[in-house]
Design a protein around this motif. Structure first.
Motif, short mmCIF file in Angstrom:
data_model
loop_
_atom_site.label_atom_id
_atom_site.label_comp_id
_atom_site.label_asym_id
_atom_site.label_seq_id
_atom_site.Cartn_x
_atom_site.Cartn_y
_atom_site.Cartn_z
N VAL A 226 0.75 -1.16 0.13
CA VAL A 226 -0.11 0.08 0.44
C VAL A 226 1.07 1.27 -0.06
CG1 VAL A 226 -1.45 1.26 1.57
CG2 VAL A 226 -1.72 -1.04 1.02
N GLY A 227 0.92 2.07 -0.81
CA GLY A 227 1.06 3.96 -0.52
C GLY A 227 1.37 4.49 -1.07
N ALA A 228 1.67 5.80 -0.19
CA ALA A 228 0.14 6.56 -0.07
C ALA A 228 1.14 8.01 0.26
CB ALA A 228 -0.47 6.79 1.72
N HIS A 272 12.16 8.69 8.34
CA HIS A 272 13.14 9.51 7.74
C HIS A 272 12.47 10.53 8.14
CE1 HIS A 272 16.74 11.77 7.20
NE2 HIS A 272 16.22 12.51 6.66
N CYS A 273 12.87 11.63 8.84
CA CYS A 273 11.74 12.58 8.57
C CYS A 273 13.10 14.15 7.59
CB CYS A 273 12.26 13.23 9.80
SG CYS A 273 11.01 14.93 10.61
N TYR A 274 12.65 14.64 6.71
CA TYR A 274 13.28 15.77 5.71
C TYR A 274 12.57 17.41 6.70
CZ TYR A 274 13.96 12.15 2.28
OH TYR A 274 14.48 11.07 2.13
N ASP A 275 11.45 17.53 6.81
CA ASP A 275 10.77 18.29 7.48
C ASP A 275 11.11 19.22 8.97
OD1 ASP A 275 9.51 20.73 8.73
OD2 ASP A 275 8.74 20.10 6.30
N PRO A 276 12.12 20.22 8.89
CA PRO A 276 12.34 20.55 9.91
C PRO A 276 11.40 20.33 11.29
CG PRO A 276 13.81 22.23 8.79
CD PRO A 276 12.34 20.90 8.01
N ALA A 277 10.50 21.01 10.60
CA ALA A 277 8.88 21.81 11.24
C ALA A 277 8.25 19.98 11.94
CB ALA A 277 8.18 22.75 10.75
N ASP A 285 8.58 12.10 8.30
CA ASP A 285 7.32 12.85 7.25
C ASP A 285 7.48 11.13 6.31
OD1 ASP A 285 9.80 12.67 5.54
OD2 ASP A 285 9.76 14.95 6.32
N THR A 286 8.67 10.66 6.55
CA THR A 286 8.55 9.23 5.19
C THR A 286 8.67 8.33 5.80
OG1 THR A 286 9.67 10.76 3.55
CG2 THR A 286 9.92 9.69 3.20
N VAL A 287 7.96 7.22 5.36
CA VAL A 287 8.01 5.89 6.48
C VAL A 287 7.91 4.57 5.15
CG1 VAL A 287 7.13 5.02 8.12
CG2 VAL A 287 7.07 7.40 8.68
N VAL A 288 8.71 3.90 6.08
CA VAL A 288 8.68 2.00 5.30
C VAL A 288 7.95 1.01 6.14
CG1 VAL A 288 9.13 0.40 4.20
CG2 VAL A 288 9.47 2.93 2.96
N VAL A 289 6.55 0.79 6.50
CA VAL A 289 6.35 -0.60 7.16
C VAL A 289 6.63 -2.16 6.52
CG1 VAL A 289 5.12 -1.07 9.15
CG2 VAL A 289 5.07 1.35 8.54
N THR A 290 6.91 -2.37 7.66
CA THR A 290 6.86 -4.08 6.81
C THR A 290 5.84 -5.21 7.54
OG1 THR A 290 8.90 -4.37 5.94
CG2 THR A 290 8.18 -6.05 6.08
N LEU A 291 5.01 -5.37 7.56
CA LEU A 291 3.44 -6.54 8.03
C LEU A 291 3.74 -7.60 8.33
CD1 LEU A 291 2.35 -3.65 7.37
CD2 LEU A 291 1.34 -3.87 9.04
N ARG A 305 4.39 12.61 3.28
CA ARG A 305 4.22 13.44 3.68
C ARG A 305 3.61 14.20 2.46
NH1 ARG A 305 0.37 13.93 8.32
NH2 ARG A 305 1.96 13.23 10.25
N VAL A 306 5.08 13.89 1.85
CA VAL A 306 5.44 14.87 1.02
C VAL A 306 5.03 14.70 -0.36
CG1 VAL A 306 6.97 16.11 0.04
CG2 VAL A 306 7.35 15.70 2.20
N ALA A 307 3.93 15.32 -1.63
CA ALA A 307 3.39 15.18 -2.64
C ALA A 307 3.22 16.33 -3.35
CB ALA A 307 2.48 14.06 -2.64
N ALA A 308 4.45 16.33 -3.85
CA ALA A 308 3.88 18.17 -4.69
C ALA A 308 3.13 18.10 -5.37
CB ALA A 308 5.59 18.04 -5.89
N TYR A 309 2.40 16.71 -5.97
CA TYR A 309 1.67 16.92 -6.76
C TYR A 309 -0.42 16.27 -6.21
CZ TYR A 309 2.33 11.98 -6.72
OH TYR A 309 2.92 10.70 -6.02
N GLY A 310 -0.10 16.89 -4.95
CA GLY A 310 -1.03 16.53 -4.42
C GLY A 310 -1.81 15.01 -3.45
#
Ligand SMILES: NC(=O)c1ccc[n+]([C@@H]2O[C@H](COP(=O)([O-])OP(=O)(O)OC[C@H]3O[C@@H](n4cnc5c(N)ncnc54)[C@H](O)[C@@H]3O)[C@@H](O)[C@H]2O)c1
Length: 389
Positions: A226-228, A272-277, A285-291, A305-310
């Protein structure tokens, strides 16, 4: 030909799920076309007027007062509630500080058919109980609660909640709440805000994975991805939920459960977190989870959380006999071909496209999956679900 009429329950479910999130484009028109067959608008009380409340008001504006009428807005910030009632421009929309006040006012409560709960998560449990005990069709934002026993209690209450059938309800409407009514009852509609369950694109793989197609790819456990990606940073809109695992990935964990009906045994996360805030909030803000699942199923959730196109969500299911993929629908089918190539049309805004959700759409252990994923990121190790359940 006379269009087929919806039953009261179907109609209410469809109406309050159409208030689920932003609706836009042709699919939304499809929803309102079927809703247009209904006699009278559903009268809605909206509780919580923050970010999620704004989504719901946008949906209510979209479907229009002929379909859904906002009769009451509730927020503990009464000033905000008053302003919202005025700005919504519904002459008979009233503002209250609590749902208890609404329910205690017999005349006002009698004017409410459905309640949308979009206040902070800590309030959902109590407000769901209040709404369902009053036999009001209820939509609650996710999650019902962070405590499994509270989730179970609300789902039991929802399963048992009954309301008078349409004829009796109409009599009550005409003669007031004291009207003596005879006749049967029907189950009170109840929905949880995992809106991707309502999307036909994500419902189809579920039916197929469950054997609804001739060649089910998942006749033996396989793998699922699942990618989001969501553009939540652009508008500074971080949820009041505590972090990415509970706010964003809970939708992805719900989607895997929706598709497979399984709950994982073990979870491993890297982030990992790219955004200092966001880093300052002790979050990523960026995650991969294996279940890992008892059946042998392996799943991954890949989220940012980052998707320049929406807004972008995808599902891939790999099985013994084949694979299934699904993704968000495009807003339209217009294609522009130039020397620069053929860019695809923009994706739709987040939210439901059409259809009715699985009414009981929260498993009590889904919150534990989010907690396990978060703990795995924090501690850098595999976490068994049993450790946090
Ligand atoms: N389904 C989704 O995709 C989605 C998206 C965003 C938020 N949410 C959920 O929506 C809920 C609200 O999130 P938000 O980001 O809008 O929060 P928010 O903080 O922006 O807004 C919450 C509002 O609820 C009000 N409130 C608090 N307690 C109340 C009470 N007892 N009665 C009435 N009003 C009360 C607050 O005053 C505030 O105005 C959360 O549970 C969150 O998980 C879901």
């Amino acid at each position: 030909m006379e269009p087929e009429r919806l039953s009261n329950r179907e109609a209410l479910l469809e109406r309050i799920s159409s208030g689920c999130h932003e609706l836009d484009g042709p699919k939304a028109v499809g929803v309102s076309a079927s809703l247009a067959q209904l006699d009278s608008p559903v009268r809605i009380c909206l509780v919580g007027l923050g970010r999620a409340g704004a989504f719901h008001m946008q949906s209510l504006r979209f479907v229009g007062a002929r379909v859904a009428q906002l009769v009451c807005v509730v927020d503990t910030n009464l000033e905000l509630a008053r302003r919202t009632a005025t700005e919504f421009a519904a002459s008979d929309c009233v503002a209250r500080a609590t749902l208890e006040e609404v329910m205690a006012d017999v005349a006002l409560a009698g004017r409410v058919d459905a309640i949308i709960i979009a206040s902070t998560t800590d309030t959902h449990y109590g407000l769901c109980k209040l709404a369902l005990s009053a036999s009001k069709a209820t939509f609650t934002e996710k999650p019902i609660s962070h405590h499994a026993e509270e989730v179970d209690e609300v789902i039991c209450l929802a399963k048992a909640a009954r309301a008078p059938l349409p004829a009796a309800a109409a009599k009550r409407r005409e003669e007031g709440p004291e009207a003596t009514t005879q006749g049967g009852c029907e189950q009170v509609p109840f929905l949880v805000g995992y809106q991707r369950r309502c999307d036909r694109n994500f419902r189809a793989p579920r039916h197929r994975a469950a054997g609804g197609c001739q060649e089910p790819p998942n006749s033996r456990p396989g793998s699922l991805s699942v990618g989001a990606l969501r553009d939540l940073i652009a508008d500074g809109a971080l949820s009041s939920e505590p972090g990415i695992f509970h706010d964003m990935l809970s939708h992805d964990f719900d989607m895997i459960h929706f598709l497979t009906s399984e709950i994982p045994d073990e979870v491993f996360t890297v982030g990992h977190c790219y955004d200092p805030a966001i880093a300052a909030l002790d979050d990523v803000d960026t995650v991969v989870v294996t279940l890992r699942y008892a059946s042998g199923l392996l799943a991954t959730v890949d989220s940012s959380r980052v998707a320049a196109y929406g807004y972008d969500q995808r599902v891939e299911v790999f099985g013994e006999r084949g694979m299934l993929t699904a993704q968000n629908e495009s807003r339209h089918t217009v294609e522009l071909a130039t020397a620069a190539g053929m860019p695809p049309p923009p994706p739709p805004p987040p939210g439901m496209t059409e259809g009715v959700a699985d009414p009981m759409s929260e498993h009590a252990l889904l919150g534990a999956v989010a907690r396990a994923a978060e703990r795995s990121w924090r501690e850098g190790r595999n976490v068994k679900l049993a450790e946090v359940a």
